[in-house]
Design a protein around this motif. Structure first.
Motif, PDB file in Angstrom:
ATOM      1  N   CYS A 292      40.164  64.586  26.274  1.00  0.00           N
ATOM      2  CA  CYS A 292      40.632  65.799  25.580  1.00  0.00           C
ATOM      3  C   CYS A 292      41.226  65.524  24.210  1.00  0.00           C
ATOM      4  O   CYS A 292      41.541  66.458  23.471  1.00  0.00           O
ATOM      5  CB  CYS A 292      41.643  66.548  26.442  1.00  0.00           C
ATOM      6  SG  CYS A 292      43.260  65.733  26.560  1.00  0.00           S
ATOM      7  N   GLY A 293      41.408  64.243  23.862  1.00  0.00           N
ATOM      8  CA  GLY A 293      41.924  63.911  22.538  1.00  0.00           C
ATOM      9  C   GLY A 293      43.434  63.805  22.440  1.00  0.00           C
ATOM     10  O   GLY A 293      43.961  63.490  21.367  1.00  0.00           O
ATOM     11  N   TYR A 294      44.136  64.045  23.536  1.00  0.00           N
ATOM     12  CA  TYR A 294      45.600  63.868  23.528  1.00  0.00           C
ATOM     13  C   TYR A 294      45.923  62.422  23.182  1.00  0.00           C
ATOM     14  O   TYR A 294      45.272  61.500  23.673  1.00  0.00           O
ATOM     15  CB  TYR A 294      46.156  64.226  24.903  1.00  0.00           C
ATOM     16  CG  TYR A 294      47.663  64.092  25.043  1.00  0.00           C
ATOM     17  CD1 TYR A 294      48.520  64.930  24.347  1.00  0.00           C
ATOM     18  CD2 TYR A 294      48.211  63.140  25.904  1.00  0.00           C
ATOM     19  CE1 TYR A 294      49.898  64.816  24.498  1.00  0.00           C
ATOM     20  CE2 TYR A 294      49.577  63.022  26.067  1.00  0.00           C
ATOM     21  CZ  TYR A 294      50.422  63.863  25.359  1.00  0.00           C
ATOM     22  OH  TYR A 294      51.777  63.748  25.504  1.00  0.00           O
ATOM     23  N   LYS A 295      46.902  62.198  22.328  1.00  0.00           N
ATOM     24  CA  LYS A 295      47.206  60.829  21.901  1.00  0.00           C
ATOM     25  C   LYS A 295      48.680  60.687  21.564  1.00  0.00           C
ATOM     26  O   LYS A 295      49.418  61.680  21.498  1.00  0.00           O
ATOM     27  CB  LYS A 295      46.361  60.448  20.685  1.00  0.00           C
ATOM     28  CG  LYS A 295      46.636  61.302  19.446  1.00  0.00           C
ATOM     29  CD  LYS A 295      45.760  60.857  18.275  1.00  0.00           C
ATOM     30  CE  LYS A 295      46.090  61.682  17.016  1.00  0.00           C
ATOM     31  NZ  LYS A 295      45.268  61.238  15.864  1.00  0.00           N
ATOM     32  N   ARG A 296      49.061  59.450  21.316  1.00  0.00           N
ATOM     33  CA  ARG A 296      50.445  59.180  20.959  1.00  0.00           C
ATOM     34  C   ARG A 296      50.804  59.920  19.678  1.00  0.00           C
ATOM     35  O   ARG A 296      50.027  59.934  18.719  1.00  0.00           O
ATOM     36  CB  ARG A 296      50.669  57.672  20.778  1.00  0.00           C
ATOM     37  CG  ARG A 296      52.116  57.299  20.475  1.00  0.00           C
ATOM     38  CD  ARG A 296      52.326  55.803  20.386  1.00  0.00           C
ATOM     39  NE  ARG A 296      51.748  55.226  19.163  1.00  0.00           N
ATOM     40  CZ  ARG A 296      51.920  53.962  18.789  1.00  0.00           C
ATOM     41  NH1 ARG A 296      52.630  53.140  19.555  1.00  0.00           N
ATOM     42  NH2 ARG A 296      51.368  53.520  17.684  1.00  0.00           N
ATOM     43  N   PRO A 297      51.998  60.518  19.631  1.00  0.00           N
ATOM     44  CA  PRO A 297      52.422  61.201  18.405  1.00  0.00           C
ATOM     45  C   PRO A 297      52.701  60.198  17.293  1.00  0.00           C
ATOM     46  O   PRO A 297      52.864  59.004  17.541  1.00  0.00           O
ATOM     47  CB  PRO A 297      53.703  61.929  18.822  1.00  0.00           C
ATOM     48  CG  PRO A 297      54.246  61.090  19.950  1.00  0.00           C
ATOM     49  CD  PRO A 297      53.039  60.576  20.681  1.00  0.00           C
ATOM     50  N   ASP A 298      52.741  60.696  16.071  1.00  0.00           N
ATOM     51  CA  ASP A 298      53.096  59.830  14.948  1.00  0.00           C
ATOM     52  C   ASP A 298      54.519  59.300  15.142  1.00  0.00           C
ATOM     53  O   ASP A 298      55.429  60.047  15.522  1.00  0.00           O
ATOM     54  CB  ASP A 298      53.015  60.600  13.628  1.00  0.00           C
ATOM     55  CG  ASP A 298      51.589  60.975  13.258  1.00  0.00           C
ATOM     56  OD1 ASP A 298      50.659  60.283  13.740  1.00  0.00           O
ATOM     57  OD2 ASP A 298      51.404  61.951  12.517  1.00  0.00           O
ATOM     58  N   LEU A 299      54.681  58.015  14.894  1.00  0.00           N
ATOM     59  CA  LEU A 299      55.983  57.380  15.073  1.00  0.00           C
ATOM     60  C   LEU A 299      56.800  57.447  13.793  1.00  0.00           C
ATOM     61  O   LEU A 299      56.302  57.138  12.714  1.00  0.00           O
ATOM     62  CB  LEU A 299      55.813  55.915  15.483  1.00  0.00           C
ATOM     63  CG  LEU A 299      55.017  55.646  16.765  1.00  0.00           C
ATOM     64  CD1 LEU A 299      54.910  54.147  17.009  1.00  0.00           C
ATOM     65  CD2 LEU A 299      55.645  56.346  17.965  1.00  0.00           C
ATOM     66  N   THR A 300      58.051  57.831  13.923  1.00  0.00           N
ATOM     67  CA  THR A 300      58.984  57.817  12.791  1.00  0.00           C
ATOM     68  C   THR A 300      59.599  56.427  12.631  1.00  0.00           C
ATOM     69  O   THR A 300      59.797  55.955  11.510  1.00  0.00           O
ATOM     70  CB  THR A 300      60.098  58.853  13.007  1.00  0.00           C
ATOM     71  OG1 THR A 300      59.512  60.130  13.279  1.00  0.00           O
ATOM     72  CG2 THR A 300      60.983  58.971  11.764  1.00  0.00           C
ATOM     73  N   TYR A 301      59.892  55.778  13.762  1.00  0.00           N
ATOM     74  CA  TYR A 301      60.521  54.454  13.748  1.00  0.00           C
ATOM     75  C   TYR A 301      59.650  53.501  14.556  1.00  0.00           C
ATOM     76  O   TYR A 301      59.361  53.758  15.731  1.00  0.00           O
ATOM     77  CB  TYR A 301      61.939  54.530  14.321  1.00  0.00           C
ATOM     78  CG  TYR A 301      62.813  55.498  13.568  1.00  0.00           C
ATOM     79  CD1 TYR A 301      63.348  55.159  12.327  1.00  0.00           C
ATOM     80  CD2 TYR A 301      63.075  56.774  14.070  1.00  0.00           C
ATOM     81  CE1 TYR A 301      64.134  56.053  11.613  1.00  0.00           C
ATOM     82  CE2 TYR A 301      63.866  57.674  13.357  1.00  0.00           C
ATOM     83  CZ  TYR A 301      64.384  57.308  12.130  1.00  0.00           C
ATOM     84  OH  TYR A 301      65.156  58.201  11.427  1.00  0.00           O
ATOM     85  N   LYS A 302      59.247  52.395  13.916  1.00  0.00           N
ATOM     86  CA  LYS A 302      58.255  51.502  14.514  1.00  0.00           C
ATOM     87  C   LYS A 302      58.763  50.070  14.629  1.00  0.00           C
ATOM     88  O   LYS A 302      59.330  49.535  13.680  1.00  0.00           O
ATOM     89  CB  LYS A 302      56.974  51.492  13.667  1.00  0.00           C
ATOM     90  CG  LYS A 302      56.379  52.862  13.388  1.00  0.00           C
ATOM     91  CD  LYS A 302      55.227  52.748  12.394  1.00  0.00           C
ATOM     92  CE  LYS A 302      54.723  54.119  11.993  1.00  0.00           C
ATOM     93  NZ  LYS A 302      53.628  54.011  10.990  1.00  0.00           N
ATOM     94  N   LEU A 303      58.524  49.468  15.783  1.00  0.00           N
ATOM     95  CA  LEU A 303      58.684  48.027  15.908  1.00  0.00           C
ATOM     96  C   LEU A 303      57.450  47.383  15.280  1.00  0.00           C
ATOM     97  O   LEU A 303      56.321  47.689  15.673  1.00  0.00           O
ATOM     98  CB  LEU A 303      58.782  47.622  17.372  1.00  0.00           C
ATOM     99  CG  LEU A 303      58.789  46.113  17.604  1.00  0.00           C
ATOM    100  CD1 LEU A 303      60.161  45.539  17.319  1.00  0.00           C
ATOM    101  CD2 LEU A 303      58.339  45.760  19.002  1.00  0.00           C
ATOM    102  N   GLU A 304      57.669  46.503  14.311  1.00  0.00           N
ATOM    103  CA  GLU A 304      56.553  45.921  13.575  1.00  0.00           C
ATOM    104  C   GLU A 304      56.197  44.511  14.032  1.00  0.00           C
ATOM    105  O   GLU A 304      55.034  44.103  13.952  1.00  0.00           O
ATOM    106  CB  GLU A 304      56.885  45.906  12.074  1.00  0.00           C
ATOM    107  CG  GLU A 304      57.062  47.312  11.507  1.00  0.00           C
ATOM    108  CD  GLU A 304      57.824  47.343  10.198  1.00  0.00           C
ATOM    109  OE1 GLU A 304      58.254  46.265   9.725  1.00  0.00           O
ATOM    110  OE2 GLU A 304      58.006  48.444   9.646  1.00  0.00           O
ATOM    111  N   GLU A 305      57.195  43.760  14.501  1.00  0.00           N
ATOM    112  CA  GLU A 305      56.932  42.382  14.900  1.00  0.00           C
ATOM    113  C   GLU A 305      58.011  41.889  15.838  1.00  0.00           C
ATOM    114  O   GLU A 305      59.183  42.246  15.697  1.00  0.00           O
ATOM    115  CB  GLU A 305      56.886  41.468  13.660  1.00  0.00           C
ATOM    116  CG  GLU A 305      56.555  40.011  13.976  1.00  0.00           C
ATOM    117  CD  GLU A 305      56.598  39.120  12.746  1.00  0.00           C
ATOM    118  OE1 GLU A 305      56.271  37.920  12.879  1.00  0.00           O
ATOM    119  OE2 GLU A 305      56.971  39.604  11.649  1.00  0.00           O
ATOM    120  N   ILE A 306      57.618  41.067  16.814  1.00  0.00           N
ATOM    121  CA  ILE A 306      58.552  40.340  17.666  1.00  0.00           C
ATOM    122  C   ILE A 306      58.437  38.876  17.296  1.00  0.00           C
ATOM    123  O   ILE A 306      57.380  38.258  17.455  1.00  0.00           O
ATOM    124  CB  ILE A 306      58.231  40.531  19.156  1.00  0.00           C
ATOM    125  CG1 ILE A 306      58.252  42.021  19.527  1.00  0.00           C
ATOM    126  CG2 ILE A 306      59.226  39.760  20.024  1.00  0.00           C
ATOM    127  CD1 ILE A 306      57.730  42.312  20.927  1.00  0.00           C
TER     128      ILE A 306
END
Length: 451
Positions: free
Chosen positions: A234-248
């Motif tokens: 149906c195309g449902y997907k994760r919303p746009d992230l405002t705060y992102k983990l970029e690297e561990i």
């Protein structure tokens, strides 16, 4: 305040003083007493505060502690319920216990049990909701994850102006159309993720699309059902992230380093799940005007809180107490143990009271088989359901003849002192953890008891 509220507040504060200065404990009774005298006393106690409600299955206590620490960097004194007593009476106790010190903004950060969000929201009128995750947990209390979320949503609907700060990697949190302002946080560490088409492991809960019930796919999975999800139907997907983990950049049992918004942060606890907790705290702090530098300073000061990788030194042993309560949390802790480089002893304490969940079948969903048994020199089993835990570990491949099985908590401490390793990891359900801490407190190892 009304006359009734004044009486309730006085009685609650007096009982809190007596319990903590004479009996050295008590986190819910003062609130219970105050609410008996005035069921709406929380509304009066919290009316001048901007309140942040932290809820979800796992990570509430740690996230609450991290948010509180970050907000202190900018605003000074913050009201919170640090004991983890997260039902209405415990929250009332937190207000009764708080002695307002210098602060530029009256803020309350409250950990709230998922089933109590509506009742608390009715009285404190929150400024923000922080949603950590929803996993299968205490089926006797919450039911399936969808009914758990319904309980949370029922509370959110009472505060349509409050900002929702939610884990965007959890598909359930963007599934209901709510009028509230929303910001999402999540992991964004895989640069090649658009080419990935992954499915979660079999038996993972919460992988049906909330819109059409098709199996969700993922561009990237962090653990369990969390990740960059999408529905091919149906195309449902994760919303746009405002705060992102970029690297561990570093993960050990006692330290993690990670990058958000191009800046490296570190906290002195382990586990991927705690990176989510730190990310939730980062998102909340930024929404309340705290700078990245202030957040970094707060994370560096973070202290381990009781039962959540709490470190206790006893008889020359380094004892790490870790709360476990459901399959996802347990498996993440087992993954944490896999990062331990030294030999260690393992203790598993299992109770089945109401606060633990009376159904202990969840231990069979824990992947104890994944543990490196060559690094585990001693196994100790305790708690009221020690027979169940001992059998589970036997099935996982641990030799029952080499296990120490001890239901008496005083004798457990003697067993800890005799382990052949300096490091001991204790995996414990909630009430077993409280009982163990009380025994440590009675022996003067800890400063106070948690009741």
């Amino acid at each position: 305040m009304s006359f009734k509220s004044n009486i309730a507040t006085f009685a609650g504060k007096s009982s809190y003083w007596f319990l903590h200065n004479v009996l050295k404990g008590g986190t819910s009774f003062p609130g219970k007493l105050a609410m008996k005298l005035d069921p709406d006393v929380l509304e009066q106690l919290g009316k001048d505060y901007e309140t942040i409600i932290v809820t979800g299955t796992n990570g509430k206590t740690m996230t609450t502690a991290l948010i509180t620490q970050t907000l202190k960097e900018k605003y000074g004194d913050i009201l919170t319920n640090p004991s983890g007593s997260n039902m209405a009476q415990g929250i009332v106790t937190a207000f009764l216990a708080h002695d307002q010190k210098k602060s530029s903004r009256k803020l309350a950060v409250l950990e709230v049990d998922e089933a109590n969000v509506k009742a608390v929201t009715q009285l404190v009128h929150p400024k923000a909701f922080v949603l950590t995750n929803i996993f299968r947990d205490q089926m006797d209390r919450y039911g399936e994850i969808y009914t758990t979320y319904e309980k949370i949503v029922a509370g959110i609907k009472l505060a349509p102006d409050a900002t929702i700060i939610a884990n965007g990697d959890a598909s359930i949190f963007s599934s209901v159309d709510l009028p509230n302002p929303k910001v999402f946080f999540g992991f964004e560490t895989d640069q090649d993720k658009p080419q990935n088409d992954l499915k979660a492991d079999v038996n993972t809960d919460g992988v049906l699309c909330p819109k059409c019930e098709h199996i969700l796919h993922y561009h990237a999975i962090s653990y369990a059902n969390l990740g960059d999800f999408f529905c091919p139907n149906c195309g449902y997907k994760r919303p746009d992230l405002t705060y992102k983990l970029e690297e561990i950049s570093e993960q050990t049992p006692s330290r993690i380093k990670f990058t958000i918004e191009g800046k490296e942060f570190a906290v002195n606890i382990g586990g991927t799940y705690n990176i989510y907790n730190a990310l939730a705290a980062f998102a909340c702090a930024r929404e309340f005007g705290v700078s990245a530098n202030e957040i970094a300073a707060a994370f560096a000061k973070n202290k381990r809180i009781f039962g959540r990788q709490e470190l206790i030194h006893y008889q020359g042993k380094q004892i790490n107490i870790i709360l476990v309560k459901n399959p996802v949390g347990l498996n993440e802790v087992l993954s944490l143990l896999d990062t331990e480089k030294d030999h260690y002893s393992l203790a598993a304490l299992l109770n089945a009271h109401h606060a633990d969940g009376i159904d202990t079948s969840w231990i069979w969903d824990g992947n104890f088989e994944s543990l490196d048994r060559d690094k585990i020199d001693q196994v100790i089993v305790g708690g009221e359901r020690h027979k169940d835990m001992a059998f589970r570990l036997e099935v996982a491949g641990f030799d029952p003849d080499k296990m120490i099985i001890e239901s008496d908590f005083d004798q457990l401490l003697a067993a800890f002192a005799k382990t052949p390793t300096d490091k001991i990891y204790i995996l414990s359900t909630y009430t077993a953890m409280l009982h163990l801490r009380q025994v440590f407190a009675d022996k003067g190892v800890l400063k106070r008891r948690i009741n």
